[in-house]
Structure formats: structure tokens, C-alpha cells
Motif scaffolding. Structure first.
Motif, PDB file in Angstrom:
ATOM      1  N   HIS A  71     -42.449 -14.655  19.578  1.00  0.00           N
ATOM      2  CA  HIS A  71     -42.137 -15.197  20.904  1.00  0.00           C
ATOM      3  C   HIS A  71     -42.287 -16.706  20.971  1.00  0.00           C
ATOM      4  O   HIS A  71     -41.567 -17.362  21.715  1.00  0.00           O
ATOM      5  CB  HIS A  71     -42.953 -14.480  21.982  1.00  0.00           C
TER       6      HIS A  71
ATOM      7  N   ILE B  53     -39.019 -18.011  19.507  1.00  0.00           N
ATOM      8  CA  ILE B  53     -37.896 -17.849  20.432  1.00  0.00           C
ATOM      9  C   ILE B  53     -38.063 -18.756  21.645  1.00  0.00           C
ATOM     10  O   ILE B  53     -37.097 -19.333  22.141  1.00  0.00           O
ATOM     11  CB  ILE B  53     -37.746 -16.368  20.832  1.00  0.00           C
TER      12      ILE B  53
ATOM     13  N   ASP C 262     -35.561 -21.733  22.543  1.00  0.00           N
ATOM     14  CA  ASP C 262     -35.001 -21.730  23.887  1.00  0.00           C
ATOM     15  C   ASP C 262     -34.842 -23.142  24.439  1.00  0.00           C
ATOM     16  O   ASP C 262     -33.884 -23.460  25.141  1.00  0.00           O
ATOM     17  CB  ASP C 262     -35.998 -20.933  24.749  1.00  0.00           C
TER      18      ASP C 262
ATOM     19  N   HIS D 258     -32.932 -16.865  15.344  1.00  0.00           N
ATOM     20  CA  HIS D 258     -33.318 -15.787  16.267  1.00  0.00           C
ATOM     21  C   HIS D 258     -33.304 -14.434  15.550  1.00  0.00           C
ATOM     22  O   HIS D 258     -34.240 -13.629  15.663  1.00  0.00           O
ATOM     23  CB  HIS D 258     -32.343 -15.778  17.446  1.00  0.00           C
TER      24      HIS D 258
ATOM     25  N   ASN E 122     -38.401 -15.305  31.686  1.00  0.00           N
ATOM     26  CA  ASN E 122     -39.674 -14.942  31.041  1.00  0.00           C
ATOM     27  C   ASN E 122     -40.217 -13.606  31.520  1.00  0.00           C
ATOM     28  O   ASN E 122     -40.657 -12.785  30.730  1.00  0.00           O
ATOM     29  CB  ASN E 122     -40.734 -16.023  31.276  1.00  0.00           C
TER      30      ASN E 122
ATOM     31  N   TYR F 187     -38.416 -10.642  29.897  1.00  0.00           N
ATOM     32  CA  TYR F 187     -38.853 -10.309  28.538  1.00  0.00           C
ATOM     33  C   TYR F 187     -40.177  -9.546  28.559  1.00  0.00           C
ATOM     34  O   TYR F 187     -40.361  -8.565  27.841  1.00  0.00           O
ATOM     35  CB  TYR F 187     -39.044 -11.558  27.666  1.00  0.00           C
TER      36      TYR F 187
ATOM     37  N   ALA G 109     -32.320  -6.644  25.317  1.00  0.00           N
ATOM     38  CA  ALA G 109     -33.121  -7.802  25.754  1.00  0.00           C
ATOM     39  C   ALA G 109     -33.033  -8.929  24.727  1.00  0.00           C
ATOM     40  O   ALA G 109     -32.970 -10.110  25.092  1.00  0.00           O
ATOM     41  CB  ALA G 109     -34.577  -7.391  25.985  1.00  0.00           C
ATOM     42  N   ASN G 110     -32.996  -8.567  23.440  1.00  0.00           N
ATOM     43  CA  ASN G 110     -32.864  -9.599  22.404  1.00  0.00           C
ATOM     44  C   ASN G 110     -31.522 -10.320  22.480  1.00  0.00           C
ATOM     45  O   ASN G 110     -31.464 -11.536  22.292  1.00  0.00           O
ATOM     46  CB  ASN G 110     -33.039  -8.986  21.009  1.00  0.00           C
TER      47      ASN G 110
ATOM     48  N   GLU H  75     -31.730 -12.573  25.379  1.00  0.00           N
ATOM     49  CA  GLU H  75     -32.544 -13.713  24.957  1.00  0.00           C
ATOM     50  C   GLU H  75     -31.688 -14.699  24.137  1.00  0.00           C
ATOM     51  O   GLU H  75     -31.780 -15.905  24.320  1.00  0.00           O
ATOM     52  CB  GLU H  75     -33.708 -13.194  24.106  1.00  0.00           C
ATOM     53  N   SER H  76     -30.865 -14.162  23.257  1.00  0.00           N
ATOM     54  CA  SER H  76     -30.105 -15.065  22.395  1.00  0.00           C
ATOM     55  C   SER H  76     -28.983 -15.766  23.170  1.00  0.00           C
ATOM     56  O   SER H  76     -28.592 -16.891  22.858  1.00  0.00           O
ATOM     57  CB  SER H  76     -29.599 -14.343  21.136  1.00  0.00           C
TER      58      SER H  76
ATOM     59  N   VAL I 111     -30.819 -18.519  24.799  1.00  0.00           N
ATOM     60  CA  VAL I 111     -31.105 -19.517  23.772  1.00  0.00           C
ATOM     61  C   VAL I 111     -29.898 -20.426  23.538  1.00  0.00           C
ATOM     62  O   VAL I 111     -30.014 -21.649  23.475  1.00  0.00           O
ATOM     63  CB  VAL I 111     -31.513 -18.795  22.459  1.00  0.00           C
TER      64      VAL I 111
END
Lengths: 212, 212, 212
Positions: free
Chosen positions: B67, B70, B74, B87, C147, C150, C201-202, C205-206, C209
Motif C-alpha cells: 500500500h 501504491i 498515486d 502496480h 482511500n 480501498y 479494486a486493484n 486503484e490503477s 494511479v
């Protein structure tokens, strides 16, 4: 997308030719696997071992093709995103032949003495779906209309699912406990092969998406 | 590709340093797992639990490292494609330590009372392959020639496969039915760890491909 | 990243609206699945079949939504990387509803006659996590601070893991051998659903990012 204009540069075309070679190797493996399965119940052990060896050789040829593609890709300028997709296809095609090889091996490792109708029918589906994938790889390199391809792969994957469901639902009625474990494992492998082919269709779909 | 010219910008280098930290945490986990496995048959329950706890702590440290990577990713400008690969590596390395942790836990959950030679040998392979991955992550950041790396990972993954096949083929001879189910599950987990390491090698390969 | 400035172009916004539709279909499936599970022990076979059919219809609706998204994506200009992520999310959301459908079907196929507390509790977690995913897809399209998202997905996935571990550890005490095999398979499926949600979720997240 319906256009038949050629979008591949000569270098990219070379990779698609190599991917086609990989596909045709996968089809060879699925063909031998079908021969093994269809004649399994009448074969003696040493004939079975011959088939397993033939499939293992095809799997090794697949390894070499995969590494050849990646090795040349390594030294060639293609756009980054095309590189990624070619790489991904090469790896997935390698997974398919690995799974076919592992399924064949399991028949011997588990000392399965009778191929049942699910394994037979499902092996038919495997051969058909890898032939579709072969056509799909040819098709994407020519930016052909791919709708029929998606439908065919999806239909075969559904047929594989239906067979799998049927096999699971009769599994617990007929077999002893050790056989339940062994056959279930083989059924799972067969289902994984068609799933993996759907993953390949998804990558092909995403290549089409990006070049549309 | 054989060149040793440095291709990483300072920001990207920082991420590779963090990925190396993640790798070394995975190696720590594999080391503790090997200690657990090698001494398992002589340990009492509370000693086993201590090891499980130690591995769980390493797994949590892995979560935090993942985390952290990541989170910083971010807020940092790196090219989109590099971001994606960093990632992906962070997530896969997290998967490996999760699998090691899950395998260790299963020994207790399933009340396994005897570690067999397959589990021992396969744990050796796991430790070796995660050390290779650690070297691979160092290597890719320096654009070293990675051929030996691919060969090593591939060879270890093959060795893992061979062990797994051997374990499956003796599984049904020796054990009772409940044990067949339990050990098969643990064998599958161990095989998944080496497979996942091969996935990491594939991502490393694809980074090399894109930066070649 | 904490900013609420809108980053989506109108075309991309349309895709996120379709992904939200897909999410809400997945939530519908998880809701019906929870209804099935909560009332399973008191229902007769034909009522169970009705639920399975309802879930299968939702799964088919999911197929259509997935292909609609990919079909429109096919004909639309969006940046290549956004296309890939949208494609990946559509495929993963399709996987989740497929898994829910397969889990529900297995209850019937395996002729499970009693839902145990693990299946019940784990179904609660499945419903909660797909609702989180739905919020996550809304959130990413508005570049909200993710946040909490996640943390929530991670917490639920951990809770799913804990339940799974508990279920495995009691599995071998209570059940007969055939049931061990059947229930373990269903437990594995339930755990796969929460894992797949973590994959989503990944990807989210990406996306964050890359657009940070």
C-alpha cells in the motif's frame, strides 16, 4: 471495424504469423488429446504413454515458440501497447497447451481406467474452441469483423459449462470417493481450458477495441 | 538489451527500490516457511503457532509495503505504462506472500501432523524461486541481460511441476481419504506459489520488452 | 487526487454510467443470492429452482451489458489506456456475476440440503463487497478520494478470508466425506468472489494511479 484495410506493419505481421504458428501447435495438441481420449478405454498402458509423450513434445515445442516470440519481441520496435498484447497472447496460448498437457498427464498419474462421456464431450469442445482461437488470431491480424468469433467462443464456452455442470451433478451419484476426487480434478482442468480460451478471446477483443 | 546503460529516472528508481524491499520481505516469509516445514514434525503446537504468527507478521508487513508503493505511485508522475507495471508487480508480490501465509496456516487449520517429502522439497523450490524473483527485480531495474533469469525461473517452475506430479501420483496410494483432500489442497497451494512467481517473471519480461 | 474536479470526457462518462449499470446488476444478483441462502433450509426444491432461475436471468442480463459496453467501446474513440481499463472492469464485473451464479447453481447441483453459518455469513460479505465495488465505480468516475474505498474492500476481503479459514477448520470435524468435498467447493467459490472483487479494486486503484 468492418473494414478490411490492412492495419499491421510488416513487423507486427511477423508476430501474428508466429502467434498463428503457436495456435496451430495448440490445435495439434488438442487433436492428439482427442485421439488419446477417444481410444483411451481400449489402449494398453504403453500406448497411453506414447500419446502422453507426443503431447508433451507438442507442449515443449509450444515453450520454444513462446520464447522465440518473446525473444524477438524483445529486440524489435513495435508500439508498447502492441508489444504487451502480443506478449499476453503468447503467454496465454502457452497456458492452453500446458493445461492440455497437464490434463492428459493426469489421466495416467491418477490411473484413470475409464474415460467417461463428459471427458469425451468436453474434449470435443476443447478441440473446437482452440480451432476458433486459431481463426480469431488470423482474423484479428486482418481486422476482420470479429462478431462471429466472439459468439462462437462464447457459445463453446457455454457448452463447456453445461457439460461441466452435468458432470458435477452425476459425479456424486456414480463414483466412489477416490474417483470423485480424481474425476472432479480432471473436470476442473477441462473447464479451465475453455475458460482460458475465453481469456484469449478477451485479449483479441481488446486488441480490436484499441485499433478500432 | 545487453547494454548496462541506466534507463531509470530517479523517481522510477525509487519504486524499484521499494519493490526490492517487498521482494526481500517475500524471501523472509519463504525462509520462515522453510524453517517451519523443516522442523514441523518435531515441533509442538505452540511452537508451530509461533511460526505461523511470524509469517503472518511478515504478510502484514507485505500489505503495508504494497500500500505504501501504491500510495506513493498515486501521487507521483511516472509514465502511465511504467505505473501499470510497477502496480502489477506490487500486487503480484503481495499475492506470493499471501499464498505462503495461507499455505502455512493450512498446515495448522487442517491439523496436518506430518510434513511429507513433497512439501519439504517443494518448499525448497519456493525459497529458491522467490530469491530468483528478488534478483530479477534488481536486474530489470539495471536493464541487465535477463536471459539467465528467465531460464532459472522456468527451470524452478518445471521442477515444482515435477514434484507436484510425483506427489499427486503417490497421493492416492498412501493416504486415507480425508488426508487425500487435505494434502492435495496444500500441494495445490505450493504449486500456485511457483506459478505466481512465473507470472512475475512474465511481467518482468514484458517490462524488458517495452523498454528494449 | 483529493480534488473533485471532473476529469472524464463526455464519452468516457457514458462508459462509467454503463459500468455502474453493470455494478447494480451484480448487486441485484448478490441480493437474490442472499435471499436464496437465507431461506434455503426452509424452501422446497421448486422454490429453490425459481431463485436459481432469477439469478441466471441476472447473469444473462450481465452478459448483455458486458457485450454492449465492449461493442460500443469498439466503435468509440477513447484513449487506448482508458479503453483497456474499461474493458478490464467490464470483464471482471462479468466474472463476479458468473461466480455468484455458479455458486448458487452448485447448491442445487450438489443437492446441498442445509446451508451452514459460514455460507450465510460469507454471503453477507459478498453482498457488502459488491456494494462497495458499486460505490468504487461511482467514486472513480468522479475522482473522489478513494482511500476509504480501498480500506473497506480490503477489510471485507479479510473478513471473507477469516470466515473461510474458520469454515475450513471445522469442515473436517463435522461432515461426511462427500459433504467435505461439496462444501469445500462451495467455500472456495465464495472466497473467489471476494478475491475477484479485490481484483476490481486493484484495477480501480490503477485507474486512479494513472489519472492522478
Amino acid at each position: 471495424m468492418a473494414s478490411i484495410v490492412h492495419w499491421l506493419l510488416p513487423k507486427e505481421e511477423k508476430f501474428f504469423q508466429m502467434l498463428q504458428e503457436q495456435c496451430s501447435n495448440v490445435v495439434d495438441g488438442a487433436n492428439e488429446f482427442k485421439n488419446l481420449v477417444n481410444n483411451y478405454n481400449e489402449m494398453d498402458y504403453s500406448r497411453k504413454r506414447d500419446f502422453i509423450k507426443k503431447i508433451k513434445d507438442i507442449e515443449h515445442k509450444g515453450d520454444n515458440l513462446t520464447h522465440k516470440i518473446i525473444g524477438i519481441l524483445d529486440k524489435t520496435f513495435v508500439t508498447p501497447i502492441d508489444k504487451e498484447d502480443i506478449h499476453r497472447l503468447a503467454v496465454l496460448l502457452d497456458d492452453v497447451i500446458d493445461l492440455i498437457d497437464s490434463t492428459a498427464e493426469r489421466l495416467i498419474i491418477f490411473k484413470i481406467d475409464k474415460i467417461d462421456s463428459y471427458i469425451k464431450d468436453s474434449t470435443d469442445v476443447v478441440l473446437k474452441i482452440v480451432k476458433e482461437i486459431e481463426q480469431g488470431v488470423v482474423g484479428v491480424s486482418k481486422l476482420k469483423n470479429m462478431n462471429q468469433f466472439y459468439i462462437n467462443v462464447h457459445t463453446l464456452e457455454n457448452k463447456g459449462d453445461d457439460l461441466y455442470r452435468g458432470a458435477l451433478s452425476s459425479l456424486f451419484n456414480k463414483k466412489g470417493l477416490v474417483d470423485i476426487i480424481k474425476y472432479k480434478d480432471i473436470y476442473d482442468f477441462l473447464e479451465n481450458i475453455t475458460d482460458k480460451c475465453e481469456d484469449i478471446a478477451n485479449v483479441i477483443e481488446s486488441i480490436v477495441v484499441k485499433h478500432a
